[in-house]
Enzyme design. Structure first.
Site, PDB file in Angstrom:
ATOM      1  N   GLU A 133       0.838  -1.199   0.000  1.00 13.98           N
ATOM      2  CA  GLU A 133       0.000   0.000   0.000  1.00 13.98           C
ATOM      3  C   GLU A 133       0.876   1.254   0.000  1.00 13.98           C
ATOM      4  O   GLU A 133       1.860   1.339   0.731  1.00 13.98           O
ATOM      5  CB  GLU A 133      -0.887  -0.010   1.251  1.00 13.98           C
ATOM      6  CG  GLU A 133      -1.721   1.230   1.457  1.00 13.98           C
ATOM      7  CD  GLU A 133      -2.412   1.245   2.800  1.00 13.98           C
ATOM      8  OE1 GLU A 133      -3.384   2.002   2.955  1.00 13.98           O
ATOM      9  OE2 GLU A 133      -1.996   0.493   3.716  1.00 13.98           O
TER      10      GLU A 133
ATOM     11  N   LYS B 232      -9.388   2.171  -3.009  1.00 22.31           N
ATOM     12  CA  LYS B 232      -9.927   1.706  -1.728  1.00 22.31           C
ATOM     13  C   LYS B 232     -11.299   2.319  -1.490  1.00 22.31           C
ATOM     14  O   LYS B 232     -11.474   3.536  -1.573  1.00 22.31           O
ATOM     15  CB  LYS B 232      -8.968   2.079  -0.607  1.00 22.31           C
ATOM     16  CG  LYS B 232      -9.324   1.486   0.747  1.00 22.31           C
ATOM     17  CD  LYS B 232      -8.250   1.786   1.784  1.00 22.31           C
ATOM     18  CE  LYS B 232      -8.550   1.112   3.104  1.00 22.31           C
ATOM     19  NZ  LYS B 232      -7.529   1.415   4.134  1.00 22.31           N
TER      20      LYS B 232
ATOM     21  N   CYS C 267      -5.237  -2.788   2.790  1.00 21.39           N
ATOM     22  CA  CYS C 267      -5.077  -2.708   4.239  1.00 21.39           C
ATOM     23  C   CYS C 267      -6.311  -3.187   4.988  1.00 21.39           C
ATOM     24  O   CYS C 267      -6.698  -4.337   4.949  1.00 21.39           O
ATOM     25  CB  CYS C 267      -4.670  -1.297   4.635  1.00 21.39           C
ATOM     26  SG  CYS C 267      -3.950  -1.217   6.311  1.00 21.39           S
TER      27      CYS C 267
END
Length: 480
Positions: free
Chosen positions: A251, A310, A360
């Protein structure tokens, strides 16, 4: 308050030992047995709620103290503000077991076996509620204690993590009566072991050579201008030295907007990835700082360039809830006002396979992961847990990823900045991992899988249906 009710605080703290990295999964029913006994003895619903609150407070302070590390050590917030903020957060999470305690006592059934069913259903319910209220914080749901290698992990493809929460709480309560608890425990272990032998999904295609890169860039250096070019150079060298069909970087491995990277840099990565007809997925930023910007994963290589952004953002870390701008002004967290990507995004078609990327914290939401199935044959998580230092966060997050594989029947590839970079098989077993806080590349092979587990079909509905059946069987009534 009685001594027995005060004992809820250390009992809750002891519950953290059942999770990674301690992995005392066999111990998991006992702390919740202690809570069950305490709630039974509480004289009023208010006292039961207080006991549940103390249990939750001990549990969350011991289990997620890494929030303080994130806010103070790496977020730059003064300790005198980060400490109370962490405590307030843990106290807020403790309201869930407090709710379970109050509800249990308010409508406590008369018969012991009905109390057992009622208690288990309430514990699983508040775990589920915690997973979505105010965007959700399902971290340390009780069911995660039974991720592989626990024999109860065999229930994961059927009922998911909340079904396991229900099962563990029921076993804990049932141990109050050994003649009920021990046979039930033996039956669940035997059933779980049998379910572990079922292949809900099957491999397709040839093995895929993968390289998962762990840069180990210190968080305090990640966005420093003087470290920027060293970071780019490190990742380019690691990619060049470890050719693979599919390469994953963590990430925000490239801590800049993709269109503002040095000229030619992305073309270099693309050429390196395409050497063997392969592809690379790297975490970076997309959009515009003056408008909408995203925490994204970008694919480069032989396949057309694709992007995943995301969609489930972390409150305070990636977006600022309304009314809390003053609070975040006390911290130094760059890029804390991201825009969420679309709720449903197609898997990335890379290296000849459909890969469901999540970034994540997103992999703690099981029902969001299964949205990419059955199309995706591989799950990929890009993370940067450097925010949490040498705390419990890294092994806890790896345990969560293992549960996602066990639920879905899909292998998971984890590329992380400081750890724990890992390859997880389609049953949730850890195939290989890099030591945390080291710079390295995890090379291996993985196969895509096809097929649908019951959890992939129904998500949390199976667990919720079972909770409803237990509540019906318990027939809670007026408090005695």
């Amino acid at each position: 308050m009685r001594r027995s009710e005060l004992a809820a605080l250390p009992a809750g703290a002891a519950g953290v030992l059942c999770f990674a990295p301690f992995d005392l999964f066999w111990l998991a029913p006992l702390p919740w047995l202690a809570l069950f006994v305490i709630l039974r003895r509480a004289p009023t619903p208010g006292r039961a709620a207080a006991a549940g609150f103390l249990f939750g407070l001990g549990f969350f302070v011991a289990g997620v103290s890494w929030i303080f590390v994130s806010l103070s050590v790496f977020g730059g917030m003064p300790w005198w503000l980060a400490g109370p903020a962490t405590l307030i957060f843990c106290a807020t999470m403790a309201l869930y077991p407090a709710l379970a305690g109050w509800t249990f006592k308010r409508w406590q059934p008369a018969a012991d076996w009905r109390q057992m069913l009622y208690f288990a259903a309430l514990i699983a319910t508040v775990d589920w509620l915690r997973g979505w209220i105010f965007t959700g914080f399902p971290w340390l749901a009780l069911g995660y204690t039974q991720a592989p290698p626990s024999p109860l992990a065999g229930f994961a493809p059927l009922l998911g993590v909340y079904g396991l929460s229900l099962l563990v709480a029921l076993l804990g309560a049932a141990l109050l009566r050994w003649r009920i608890g021990l046979p039930l425990l033996a039956a669940c272990i035997a059933a779980g072991f049998g379910l572990r032998q079922i292949d809900w999904s099957e491999p397709v295609g040839e093995p895929l050579r993968v390289a998962l890169i762990q840069g180990n860039i210190p968080q305090q250096m990640k966005f420093q201008p003087e470290a920027f070019y060293r970071t780019l150079s490190l990742y380019r060298e690691l990619v060049a030295a470890h050719p693979a069909q599919l390469t994953l970087l963590p990430e925000t491995a490239l801590p800049a907007f993709a269109d503002r990277l040095p000229p030619g840099y992305l073309d270099e990565l693309k050429a390196l990835a395409a050497r063997q007809g392969g592809d690379l997925i790297v975490g970076t930023l997309t959009g515009d700082l003056d408008g909408a910007y995203f925490n994204s994963a970008l694919s480069l290589g032989a396949a057309p360039t694709q992007t995943y952004s995301k969609s489930h953002l972390v409150p305070f870390g990636e977006f600022i809830p309304a009314g809390f701008a003053w609070f975040m002004a006390q911290a130094d967290i760059p890029m804390s006002s991201f825009t969420a990507g679309p709720a449903r995004q197609a898997p990335l078609r890379v290296a000849g396979h459909d890969v469901a990327v999540n970034i994540c914290y997103e992999d703690v939401f099981g029902e969001e992961i299964i949205a990419a199935l059955p199309q995706a044959g591989i799950l990929a998580n890009l993370s940067n847990t450097a925010w949490f230092g040498r705390s419990l966060a890294q092994p806890q997050h790896l345990q969560i990823a293992r549960m996602r594989s066990a639920e879905t029947g899909r292998p998971t590839l984890r590329a992380t900045n400081t750890g724990i970079t890992a390859i997880i098989d389609a049953h949730g077993n850890l195939s290989a991992a890099l030591p945390p806080f080291t710079t390295g590349v995890l090379s291996g092979e993985v196969r895509a899988y096809t097929g649908m587990t019951p959890y992939n079909h129904w998500g949390n509905l199976g667990a919720l249906g079972l909770i409803a059946l237990l509540l019906l069987a318990a027939r809670p009534g007026r408090r005695r």
